[in-house]
Enzyme design. Sequence first.
Site, mmCIF file in Angstrom:
data_model
loop_
_atom_site.group_PDB
_atom_site.id
_atom_site.type_symbol
_atom_site.label_atom_id
_atom_site.label_comp_id
_atom_site.label_asym_id
_atom_site.label_seq_id
_atom_site.Cartn_x
_atom_site.Cartn_y
_atom_site.Cartn_z
ATOM 1 N N ASP A 42 0.854 -1.196 0.000
ATOM 2 C CA ASP A 42 0.000 0.000 0.000
ATOM 3 C C ASP A 42 0.887 1.242 0.000
ATOM 4 O O ASP A 42 1.677 1.452 0.930
ATOM 5 C CB ASP A 42 -0.892 -0.028 1.245
ATOM 6 N N THR A 44 -3.092 5.619 -4.075
ATOM 7 C CA THR A 44 -1.980 6.329 -3.423
ATOM 8 C C THR A 44 -0.666 6.110 -4.164
ATOM 9 O O THR A 44 0.152 7.013 -4.266
ATOM 10 C CB THR A 44 -1.833 5.852 -1.963
ATOM 11 N N THR A 45 -0.465 4.893 -4.706
ATOM 12 C CA THR A 45 0.759 4.616 -5.472
ATOM 13 C C THR A 45 0.681 5.311 -6.828
ATOM 14 O O THR A 45 1.651 5.933 -7.264
ATOM 15 C CB THR A 45 0.938 3.093 -5.669
#
Length: 524
Positions: free
Chosen positions: A59, A92-93
């Site tokens: 994550d 998020t990445t």
Amino acid sequence: MSMNIFGAEATEEKAENARLSSFVGALAIGDLVKSTLGPKGMNKILQSGSSGDINVTNDGATILKAIQLDNAAAKILVNISKVQDDEIGDGTTSVCVLSAELLREAEKLIAQRIHPQTIVEGYRIASAAALQALEQAAVDNSADPARFREDLVNIARTTLSSKVLSQDKDYFANLAVDAVLRLKGSTDLEHIQIIKKVGGKLTDSYLDEGFILDKSIGVNSPKRLENAKILIANTSMDTDKIKVFGARVKVDSTGKLAELERAEREKMKAKVDAIAAHGINCFVNRQLIYNYPESLLAERGIMMIEHADFEGVERLSLVTGGEIASTFDRPDLVKLGRCDLIEEIMIGEDKLIKFSGVAAGEACTVVLRGSTSQMIDEAERSLHDALSVLSQTVKETRIVLGGGCAEMLMSCAVDLAARKVTGKKAIAAEAFGRALRQIPTILADNAGYDSSELVSRLRAAHWDGRADAGLDMNEGTIGSMKELGVTESYKLKRQVVTSATEAAEMIIRVDDILRATPRRREAV
């Protein structure tokens, strides 16, 4: 003539040095997390230097939160990742990687003597064209409940396919959709509680309607209670202590001591009478309940649950509709919580308390099982991402296709828009399109496929008019994302492009970095 106007240890980096420092920091962050992108992304082990605790995750937000950074531009990328996590819950990445790729392209343009402001203008033109293409490609099936549920399941499967739950994504996708649809359009995930219990396997996890509290019912209390009237409290249920530090009570006989103890017991008895006067049959306290008040409450047939920590009390208050009380003088002003049934249940070897038929009908609990605590922690993060994206999609119901399809669609739209732009801004707009194409390239690289071959074929497919073409990561070919059911939230994709562009613009504009003098501690 240059003159140093700063304090002794304050430093300044100017022009090219400042820009180089910014680019290097941001690109390092992008390179760090890009190997975790997509369904074939790799994991990172995060080990604490002080406690030695380990965390295994892919994550982006979790990885970036855990690392200590000294570079200012790198911190900006970490911040946009946190905002993406708070706002949408996933992507998020992607947002970090896209921002880093935009900066990589900008670095090449600056080496060609193109001014940063020109690059920013070109990026803005390209960003507007990309977002317009994304909006035109978005589909809304909210009018048809069956198709909309199918869309939600596909979004959950796509989100979970890059996580630890990818092997059981169908099972967990349905579980997440059921939980979110119970919220009836709300984005408040406080109503969905996640309880983690080591043991069993991941597919032993289940969704339970109602609220589960990880505590045990008090001694001599009934273990099952129907039509519960619950008083939720945060009050001291032991004998009053003298609250002045160093104070002592001196007595000259054991009779006086017995008198003091009797007075304390009378005071506690009066407090229990006041609690019972609310007409309740269940008393939940955040603090401990000592032996004497426990026996008094048991005599009255009131179920006791003690030491329900702050989060448990807050959530119980939310789902049962009760208020947290500290004083009991005015029963008419206290709002009691209600539920149909309170009972003790077993999960693995642990006893927990289940509240069924709570006032907030949307409340539910997801019980996660797994072989190790690291596995369960990562499963919780994965499920939280899926729940967050789904709750946002229920609000903003439009969807787009995943698997690099949306990025290639935007890239083609940017290339078309760049042809109509005059001057050096057109070169910057084309660079924006190249940065967007890096997302499918990285997806293919992480899966071990030939990214140059796949991405060029994907680009040709889009120019041919196959607007649903994307990367099939299982077969290593170009496939129809609509047929494969690889869909993502429109809001998520829009936020990724907007945040990444704004962060890249901010860093491109930097021409000076000033570092303040470190604060010194005065010797005592």
